[in-house]
Design an enzyme around this catalytic site. Structure first.
Site, PDB file in Angstrom:
ATOM      1  N   GLY A 109       0.833  -1.211   0.000  1.00  0.00           N
ATOM      2  CA  GLY A 109       0.000   0.000   0.000  1.00  0.00           C
ATOM      3  C   GLY A 109       0.862   1.253   0.000  1.00  0.00           C
ATOM      4  O   GLY A 109       0.639   2.176  -0.795  1.00  0.00           O
ATOM      5  N   LYS A 110       1.853   1.270   0.877  1.00  0.00           N
ATOM      6  CA  LYS A 110       2.675   2.486   0.982  1.00  0.00           C
ATOM      7  C   LYS A 110       3.703   2.534  -0.148  1.00  0.00           C
ATOM      8  O   LYS A 110       4.023   3.609  -0.643  1.00  0.00           O
ATOM      9  CB  LYS A 110       3.338   2.563   2.361  1.00  0.00           C
ATOM     10  CG  LYS A 110       2.296   2.657   3.479  1.00  0.00           C
ATOM     11  CD  LYS A 110       2.895   2.874   4.844  1.00  0.00           C
ATOM     12  CE  LYS A 110       1.824   2.807   5.929  1.00  0.00           C
ATOM     13  NZ  LYS A 110       1.301   1.447   6.181  1.00  0.00           N
ATOM     14  N   ASP A 147      14.885 -10.366   4.980  1.00  0.00           N
ATOM     15  CA  ASP A 147      14.635  -9.889   6.339  1.00  0.00           C
ATOM     16  C   ASP A 147      15.203  -8.475   6.455  1.00  0.00           C
ATOM     17  O   ASP A 147      16.375  -8.243   6.141  1.00  0.00           O
ATOM     18  CB  ASP A 147      15.343 -10.840   7.323  1.00  0.00           C
ATOM     19  CG  ASP A 147      15.032 -10.497   8.773  1.00  0.00           C
ATOM     20  OD1 ASP A 147      14.567  -9.365   9.042  1.00  0.00           O
ATOM     21  OD2 ASP A 147      15.273 -11.356   9.631  1.00  0.00           O
ATOM     22  N   ASP A 153       7.752   0.563   8.271  1.00  0.00           N
ATOM     23  CA  ASP A 153       6.384   0.261   8.742  1.00  0.00           C
ATOM     24  C   ASP A 153       6.535  -0.963   9.640  1.00  0.00           C
ATOM     25  O   ASP A 153       6.333  -2.100   9.211  1.00  0.00           O
ATOM     26  CB  ASP A 153       5.499  -0.027   7.523  1.00  0.00           C
ATOM     27  CG  ASP A 153       4.027   0.022   7.850  1.00  0.00           C
ATOM     28  OD1 ASP A 153       3.688   0.238   9.032  1.00  0.00           O
ATOM     29  OD2 ASP A 153       3.205  -0.171   6.935  1.00  0.00           O
ATOM     30  N   CYS A 210       1.018   0.851  13.454  1.00  0.00           N
ATOM     31  CA  CYS A 210      -0.447   1.017  13.569  1.00  0.00           C
ATOM     32  C   CYS A 210      -0.826   0.626  14.994  1.00  0.00           C
ATOM     33  O   CYS A 210      -1.554  -0.327  15.223  1.00  0.00           O
ATOM     34  CB  CYS A 210      -1.184   0.187  12.526  1.00  0.00           C
ATOM     35  SG  CYS A 210      -0.725  -1.537  12.446  1.00  0.00           S
TER      36      CYS A 210
HETATM   37  C1  LIG Z   1       1.861  -3.827   8.644  1.00  0.00           C
HETATM   38  S1  LIG Z   1       2.415  -4.848   7.375  1.00  0.00           S
HETATM   39  C2  LIG Z   1       3.078  -3.652   6.310  1.00  0.00           C
HETATM   40  C3  LIG Z   1       2.077  -2.949   5.469  1.00  0.00           C
HETATM   41  C4  LIG Z   1       2.718  -2.254   4.282  1.00  0.00           C
HETATM   42  N1  LIG Z   1       3.801  -1.392   4.635  1.00  0.00           N
HETATM   43  C5  LIG Z   1       1.701  -1.491   3.468  1.00  0.00           C
HETATM   44  O1  LIG Z   1       1.598  -0.290   3.604  1.00  0.00           O
HETATM   45  O2  LIG Z   1       0.977  -2.130   2.701  1.00  0.00           O
HETATM   46  C6  LIG Z   1       3.871  -5.524   8.050  1.00  0.00           C
HETATM   47  C7  LIG Z   1       4.651  -6.404   7.092  1.00  0.00           C
HETATM   48  O3  LIG Z   1       5.964  -6.545   7.609  1.00  0.00           O
HETATM   49  C8  LIG Z   1       6.459  -7.817   7.281  1.00  0.00           C
HETATM   50  N2  LIG Z   1       7.625  -8.063   8.153  1.00  0.00           N
HETATM   51  C9  LIG Z   1       7.611  -8.285   9.474  1.00  0.00           C
HETATM   52  N3  LIG Z   1       8.867  -8.444   9.941  1.00  0.00           N
HETATM   53  C10 LIG Z   1       9.694  -8.289   8.876  1.00  0.00           C
HETATM   54  C11 LIG Z   1      11.103  -8.336   8.716  1.00  0.00           C
HETATM   55  N4  LIG Z   1      11.923  -8.570   9.743  1.00  0.00           N
HETATM   56  N5  LIG Z   1      11.603  -8.134   7.489  1.00  0.00           N
HETATM   57  C12 LIG Z   1      10.806  -7.899   6.412  1.00  0.00           C
HETATM   58  N6  LIG Z   1       9.447  -7.861   6.522  1.00  0.00           N
HETATM   59  C13 LIG Z   1       8.894  -8.057   7.721  1.00  0.00           C
HETATM   60  C14 LIG Z   1       5.251  -8.702   7.507  1.00  0.00           C
HETATM   61  O4  LIG Z   1       5.369  -9.933   6.832  1.00  0.00           O
HETATM   62  C15 LIG Z   1       4.124  -7.837   6.958  1.00  0.00           C
HETATM   63  O5  LIG Z   1       3.889  -8.106   5.606  1.00  0.00           O
END
Ligand SMILES: C[S@@+](CC[C@H](N)C(=O)[O-])C[C@H]1O[C@@H](n2cnc3c(N)ncnc32)[C@H](O)[C@@H]1O
Length: 480
Positions: free
Chosen positions: A291-292, A337, A356, A409
């Site tokens: 989304g972002k 990661d 995010d 969030c």
């Molecule tokens: C709240 S969502 C992000 C929403 C996104 N930024 C958007 O605006 O559509 C959080 C995302 O972070 C990912 N995530 C969590 N820990 C992570 C990490 N260590 N490295 C990369 N991605 C990660 C999750 O799999 C998830 O898809």
């Protein structure tokens, strides 16, 4: 017709679910009740609502053979609505069931009763229709058929004592607002008298908000298109439109052509705050479903590295960018990661970083009502530690005078203002850019209610902060 009330007529179709297509067959309420009850049991067993819904909607002996995609989507929307409504009222429903039952019945029966009571509380259907359909749902399954009389008796007993029972249930704020004691304590300590409004907003059905893709259309053009289709809509942020009656995305005019995306107006602050410009190198971590990422690419001809560690979710970034006409060499999706920069960083510093960060999601409970049931208080500290680690890891990737936008969030200060204050104290060369208001740590948005819908003022011209949004925390950090 085998229901308890012979006046109920044929099984009613569901019309209040986010319908996917006018052509899709409306599922019968009793079928939806069976599936929502199964999803509710999944959540009670510790599954997320999404996971539980995915499981119960697989074609099988209960759901029947595979349906046409439009029918399946409409069934899914209806089941989600009823299961989410139950999760949203879980504490009250549990309380009422202990009042109405002498001993707990079989899990499948109590699941059906829970969904039934939640619908009676929501007053989405005529009482007699709901009771009739719940009895029919019980009869339809071999393991609940014998309890159809009990289902009838319990739902009718609730209706007879409704007022007194609802008053008793609502007397306890934990039950009324469907939050555990620790959650309530935290909010009261942080927000005092504002807690009630915050919790009331969190009980609402989530508003459907769109972000207009500036490369394809303007807000007035999109509003006009919606009006032509007879869809009530109001501007609630600089690029945000609230569609006052939820519909499935395919029915939103222009959606498939990439005019709009579904995104809460609070989440839409990310792009404008980062002030991306043509030629900038941007890192977007924790990026799925994009989304972002898409918003940044809509705003400027920058190049974005979108990093996401879940490969399945990462695929959704690509699909969204394709639909919006933003896919190309300047949009690179990397499955990695965020804590492992060598996996995605070529050593050239970024002008902008969007973090995010993973969080409790305590600001988006109306979209994910299961969060309050699944989270434990110890998760807050664990997530805060992970967020601190991410800030620490990403800071060296930022160019001098570059800016990092930290987003969660969440409404818990440990993930928001306290997290950022601690970072600023330990990180030399980092300063906070004032966003809005006077808190140097950042901007805390609390979820605001849509009700009364008629009272919501449209977005004032030129105002940066949306008038309708979920709960988010933003901090803009600059490398000096
Ligand atoms: C709240 S969502 C992000 C929403 C996104 N930024 C958007 O605006 O559509 C959080 C995302 O972070 C990912 N995530 C969590 N820990 C992570 C990490 N260590 N490295 C990369 N991605 C990660 C999750 O799999 C998830 O898809």
């Amino acid at each position: 017709m085998s229901g308890a009330d012979p006046t109920a007529g044929p099984a009613p179709a569901i019309f209040n679910a986010a319908d996917t297509s006018a052509r899709a067959a409306a599922p019968a309420l009793h079928e939806v009740l069976v599936l929502a009850a199964a999803a509710w049991r999944g959540v009670q067993g510790g599954q997320s609502l999404d996971r539980a819904l995915e499981t119960v909607l697989q074609p099988n002996s209960v759901t029947g053979p595979a349906r046409a995609p439009a029918d399946q989507a409409r069934l899914g929307g209806a089941v989600r609505d009823l299961a989410a409504a139950t999760v949203r009222r879980a504490a009250t429903v549990d309380f009422l069931l202990t009042r109405l039952l002498h001993r707990p019945p079989d899990a499948a029966v109590s699941g059906l009763l829970a969904v039934g009571i939640a619908q009676l509380l929501a007053r989405s259907y005529a009482d007699f229709t709901l009771v009739d359909q719940a009895v029919r749902a019980a009869r339809a399954q071999p393991h609940t058929a014998a309890a159809s009389g009990l289902v009838n008796a319990v739902l009718r007993a609730f209706l007879r004592q409704r007022e007194a029972l609802e008053a008793e249930a609502g007397a306890d704020p934990q039950r009324r607002f469907n939050v555990p004691a620790w959650w309530l304590r935290r909010l009261q300590a942080e927000y005092g008298t504002r807690t009630t409004a915050l919790l009331a907003a969190q009980l609402e059905e989530p508003p459907l908000v769109l972000r207009v893709n500036a490369r394809r259309a303007s807000v007035p053009q999109m509003l006009e298109r919606l009006q032509q289709q007879g869809m009530d809509a109001v501007q609630v942020g600089p690029s945000a439109i609230w569609l006052q009656r939820a519909v499935a995305v395919e029915r939103i005019p222009g959606f498939l052509e990439g005019w709009v995306s579904v995104q809460d107006a609070g989440a839409q602050l990310a792009g404008p705050l980062l002030e991306v410009a043509a030629g900038m190198r941007v890192l977007d971590v924790c990026a799925a479903p994009g989304g972002k990422t898409a918003q940044l690419l809509e705003m400027a001809d920058c190049s974005v590295d979108a990093v996401e560690f879940d490969p399945q979710r990462a695929r959704r970034i690509g699909a969204n960018l394709e639909r919006l006409g933003l896919a190309g060499p300047n949009a690179r999706v990397v499955v990695a990661d965020a804590l492992d920069p060598p996996a995605y960083w070529n050593g050239v510093p970024y002008d902008r970083i969007l973090l995010d960060a993973p969080c409790t999601a305590s600001g988006v409970v109306r979209r994910h009502p299961d969060v309050v049931l699944l989270r434990r208080e110890s998760d807050v500290a664990k997530l805060a530690t992970q967020q601190a680690k991410m800030l620490q890891t990403l800071w060296p990737l930022l160019a001098p005078a570059g800016r990092l936008l930290y987003v969660v969030c969440s409404v818990f200060a440990e993930e928001g203002r306290r997290q950022v204050s601690a970072f600023l104290q330990r990180q030399p060369g980092a300063r906070s850019v004032l966003i809005h208001g006077d808190d140097p740590a950042g901007l805390q948005l609390l979820p605001c209610a849509t009700a009364p819908t008629t009272g919501l003022a449209a977005q004032p011209a030129g105002a940066a902060i949306p008038v309708l949004h979920d709960g988010f925390f933003y901090a803009l950090l600059e490398k000096t």
